[in-house]
Design a protein around this motif. Structure first.
Motif, PDB file in Angstrom:
ATOM      1  N   UNK A   1       1.902   0.119 -10.352  1.00 45.53           N
ATOM      2  CA  UNK A   1       0.484  -0.236 -10.340  1.00 45.53           C
ATOM      3  C   UNK A   1       0.362  -1.479  -9.460  1.00 45.53           C
ATOM      4  N   UNK A   2       1.347  -2.340  -9.591  1.00 41.21           N
ATOM      5  CA  UNK A   2       1.466  -3.505  -8.720  1.00 41.21           C
ATOM      6  C   UNK A   2       2.923  -3.578  -8.248  1.00 41.21           C
ATOM      7  N   UNK A   3       3.122  -3.396  -6.955  1.00 47.49           N
ATOM      8  CA  UNK A   3       4.497  -3.342  -6.450  1.00 47.49           C
ATOM      9  C   UNK A   3       4.964  -4.687  -5.893  1.00 47.49           C
ATOM     10  N   UNK A   4       4.084  -5.721  -5.982  1.00 42.69           N
ATOM     11  CA  UNK A   4       4.445  -7.026  -5.413  1.00 42.69           C
ATOM     12  C   UNK A   4       5.740  -7.600  -6.006  1.00 42.69           C
ATOM     13  N   UNK A   5       5.899  -7.620  -7.345  1.00 43.23           N
ATOM     14  CA  UNK A   5       7.151  -8.167  -7.891  1.00 43.23           C
ATOM     15  C   UNK A   5       8.392  -7.452  -7.361  1.00 43.23           C
TER      16      UNK A   5
ATOM     17  N   UNK B   1       0.839  -1.198   0.000  1.00 45.53           N
ATOM     18  CA  UNK B   1       0.000   0.000   0.000  1.00 45.53           C
ATOM     19  C   UNK B   1       0.886   1.265   0.000  1.00 45.53           C
ATOM     20  N   UNK B   2       1.926   1.227   0.819  1.00 45.12           N
ATOM     21  CA  UNK B   2       2.800   2.403   0.926  1.00 45.12           C
ATOM     22  C   UNK B   2       3.394   2.763  -0.433  1.00 45.12           C
ATOM     23  N   UNK B   3       3.874   1.773  -1.155  1.00 42.48           N
ATOM     24  CA  UNK B   3       4.543   2.059  -2.431  1.00 42.48           C
ATOM     25  C   UNK B   3       3.553   2.442  -3.521  1.00 42.48           C
ATOM     26  N   UNK B   4       2.430   1.731  -3.562  1.00 45.83           N
ATOM     27  CA  UNK B   4       1.474   1.991  -4.649  1.00 45.83           C
ATOM     28  C   UNK B   4       0.697   3.281  -4.441  1.00 45.83           C
ATOM     29  N   UNK B   5       0.464   3.651  -3.188  1.00 47.94           N
ATOM     30  CA  UNK B   5      -0.342   4.848  -2.920  1.00 47.94           C
ATOM     31  C   UNK B   5       0.475   6.121  -2.759  1.00 47.94           C
ATOM     32  N   UNK B   6       1.780   5.969  -2.659  1.00 48.11           N
ATOM     33  CA  UNK B   6       2.601   7.137  -2.378  1.00 48.11           C
ATOM     34  C   UNK B   6       2.523   8.154  -3.525  1.00 48.11           C
TER      35      UNK B   6
ATOM     36  N   UNK C   1       2.623  -7.590   2.503  1.00 51.01           N
ATOM     37  CA  UNK C   1       1.616  -7.242   3.511  1.00 51.01           C
ATOM     38  C   UNK C   1       2.230  -6.823   4.846  1.00 51.01           C
ATOM     39  N   UNK C   2       3.560  -6.839   4.924  1.00 53.73           N
ATOM     40  CA  UNK C   2       4.198  -6.411   6.174  1.00 53.73           C
ATOM     41  C   UNK C   2       4.077  -4.904   6.366  1.00 53.73           C
ATOM     42  N   UNK C   3       4.031  -4.511   7.630  1.00 49.45           N
ATOM     43  CA  UNK C   3       4.011  -3.072   7.896  1.00 49.45           C
ATOM     44  C   UNK C   3       5.441  -2.557   7.940  1.00 49.45           C
ATOM     45  N   UNK C   4       5.604  -1.297   7.556  1.00 48.99           N
ATOM     46  CA  UNK C   4       6.948  -0.726   7.491  1.00 48.99           C
ATOM     47  C   UNK C   4       7.679  -0.870   8.821  1.00 48.99           C
ATOM     48  N   UNK C   5       6.969  -0.616   9.926  1.00 47.11           N
ATOM     49  CA  UNK C   5       7.656  -0.653  11.227  1.00 47.11           C
ATOM     50  C   UNK C   5       7.944  -2.077  11.709  1.00 47.11           C
TER      51      UNK C   5
ATOM     52  N   UNK D   1      16.764  -1.178   5.470  1.00 49.28           N
ATOM     53  CA  UNK D   1      17.853  -0.638   4.639  1.00 49.28           C
ATOM     54  C   UNK D   1      17.743  -1.162   3.209  1.00 49.28           C
ATOM     55  N   UNK D   2      17.446  -2.467   3.092  1.00 50.05           N
ATOM     56  CA  UNK D   2      17.328  -3.091   1.772  1.00 50.05           C
ATOM     57  C   UNK D   2      16.232  -2.385   0.957  1.00 50.05           C
ATOM     58  N   UNK D   3      15.093  -2.159   1.617  1.00 45.66           N
ATOM     59  CA  UNK D   3      13.969  -1.499   0.934  1.00 45.66           C
ATOM     60  C   UNK D   3      14.327  -0.071   0.527  1.00 45.66           C
ATOM     61  N   UNK D   4      14.847   0.685   1.496  1.00 42.17           N
ATOM     62  CA  UNK D   4      15.072   2.106   1.211  1.00 42.17           C
ATOM     63  C   UNK D   4      16.185   2.315   0.193  1.00 42.17           C
ATOM     64  N   UNK D   5      17.204   1.432   0.196  1.00 39.21           N
ATOM     65  CA  UNK D   5      18.242   1.668  -0.816  1.00 39.21           C
ATOM     66  C   UNK D   5      17.732   1.285  -2.202  1.00 39.21           C
ATOM     67  N   UNK D   6      16.886   0.245  -2.297  1.00 35.63           N
ATOM     68  CA  UNK D   6      16.301  -0.095  -3.607  1.00 35.63           C
ATOM     69  C   UNK D   6      15.398   1.040  -4.102  1.00 35.63           C
TER      70      UNK D   6
END
Ligand SMILES: [Mn+2]
Length: 429
Positions: free
Chosen positions: A207-211, A193-198, A221-225, A233-238
């Motif tokens: 449109x679909x951030x799952x891949x 949701x965070x990536x697609x709605x941002x 489905x995990x929450x950011x926190x 770190x892996x997410x934010x650097x990507x």
């Protein structure tokens, strides 16, 4: 004279009226205007007066309307400085609490209080809600809690925490009604949701951030926190690499955020008020500011709807190249209220709009509404969209103006081609 002194005269004018008297409040249709009107209303109610609020885009027709009402006092807030002369017809006492550039001739029934006349930069250091807050404090010292709504106005008008705005923030923090927190922008949301709605930042192709998430071995489905530090770190650097590929240069994952004791995240409230204003539901925004629980839910839905509309248009914009002139890029939008936002987002986040040129959005109906956006770098290089739009519109019998970085115009339908050519010439200067 300082702003704090000037508003005391306005407070005295209010106190000269008997209690329970009805006071008319007129605010501007944007987040700052709604917050401003609510501040004035709450302060008047606390002082024992009744109020009636209207949120408007322009003033002239309204004066016709007001003339026939029985009002003992009219307060314009965040709107009115361009219509001082017309206010003479109101036949009542009028207070104008403003920060926009405005007229010089003030009729005798009008008390004109503009931050700009009191040593403040009305585009950075005080907005409508700031002046409304000063007025509220003049009515009653104890109105410090209204600093929360004043900060909502500051955020809504994209002003700085400088000048009088800084003082308001200090008031709020000092009094314990505002809290400063530094937090990640994705807090509270599921990754997908965070990536697609941002929207800020806007990610292309999500449109679909799952891949994307699965390629990082992260569960959508995990929450950011809930992420471990390593996962975060892996997410934010990507995502940083992704934004760099989009041509974005100011990337921030953490943001200083302000929380209000009665309102929660003040950035979120500003965003809700903005959606209410854009979707013609200013009344919901006012009720939200007045603390109505139902209005909060309603404004949440409006916010979602507004953000959905923006995202839908952005996904469309991603699919095609913009039209290119020598000195600017342009595209067409169906929905006039979205033109400015889309031009700004396209300029910042879409790779095909990264040509170092201002972006112009045209919306064609009975007439043509135009919004233009530049970035700080272009402005430093001498671009002034406000001037350019004003000059071009003037040549073509339309109206136009604004700030160096963001401006708008309205012209006749048949003048589209002329407009594009004239603007190209104007921006070449
Ligand atoms: Mn304003």
């Amino acid at each position: 004279m300082k702003l704090e002194e000037a508003v005391r005269y306005a407070a005295d004018l209010v106190f000269s009226l008997p209690k329970k008297e009805k006071i008319r409040i007129i605010g501007h249709v944007d987040a700052d205007g709604i917050a401003s009107a609510a501040i004035v209303a709450i302060a008047l109610a606390r002082a024992g007066y009744r109020f009636h609020i209207s949120i408007k885009k322009t003033v002239p027709n309204l004066i016709e309307e007001i003339k026939n009402e029985e009002n003992s006092l009219i307060i314009f807030v965040d709107i009115g400085s361009s219509y001082l002369k017309e206010m003479e017809e109101c036949e009542n006492n009028v207070i104008v609490l403003e920060h926009h550039i405005g007229g010089k001739e003030v009729p005798s029934n009008v008390m004109y209080i503009n931050a700009r006349l009191h040593g403040l930069d009305g585009s950075k250091e005080a907005c409508g809600a700031s002046v409304a807050y000063a007025f509220a404090r003049a009515l009653d010292e104890n109105n410090v809690d209204l600093s929360q709504l004043a900060i909502v106005g500051v955020i809504g008008d994209k002003q700085h925490f400088a000048g009088y705005n800084k003082k308001i923030l200090e008031d709020g923090i000092g009094e314990g009604v505002i809290e400063e927190r530094e937090e990640y922008i994705f807090v509270g949301k599921h990754l997908k949701e965070a990536l697609e709605n941002s929207i800020e930042p806007y990610f292309t192709g999500f449109v679909n951030s799952t891949p994307f998430l699965e390629s990082l071995s992260l569960k959508p489905e995990m929450k950011f926190e809930e992420l471990s530090e390593e996962e975060r770190k892996r997410l934010l650097s990507a995502l940083t690499i992704k934004l760099i590929e989009q041509g974005v240069d100011d990337i921030q994952w953490k943001k200083l955020t302000y929380y209000g004791k009665s309102y929660g995240n003040l950035y979120d409230i500003a965003s809700k008020l903005n959606a209410c204003a854009r979707l013609n539901e200013a009344g919901v925004g006012i009720s939200l500011c007045l603390g109505d629980k139902k209005a909060y839910e309603k404004s949440f839905l409006l916010q979602e709807k507004y953000r959905d509309e923006i995202r839908k248009e952005m996904r469309e914009l991603e699919k095609r190249e913009p039209h290119e002139m020598k000195n600017f890029l342009y595209f067409y939008v169906d929905k006039p209220p979205l033109a400015g936002v889309l031009a700004g987002l396209a300029l910042h986040y879409l790779p095909m709009f990264k040509k170092g040129k201002p972006v112009v959005a045209l919306s064609i109906n009975d007439s043509i509404d135009i919004s233009a956006r530049a970035d700080e770098k272009m402005v430093l290089e001498g671009i002034n969209l406000g001037e350019a739009m004003k000059n071009v519109a003037l040549k073509l019998d339309g109206i136009g103006g604004g700030h160096p970085i963001a401006a708008g115009a309205k012209i006749k339908k048949e003048k589209e081609k002329e407009f594009l050519d004239e603007l190209d010439k104007e921006l070449a200067k």
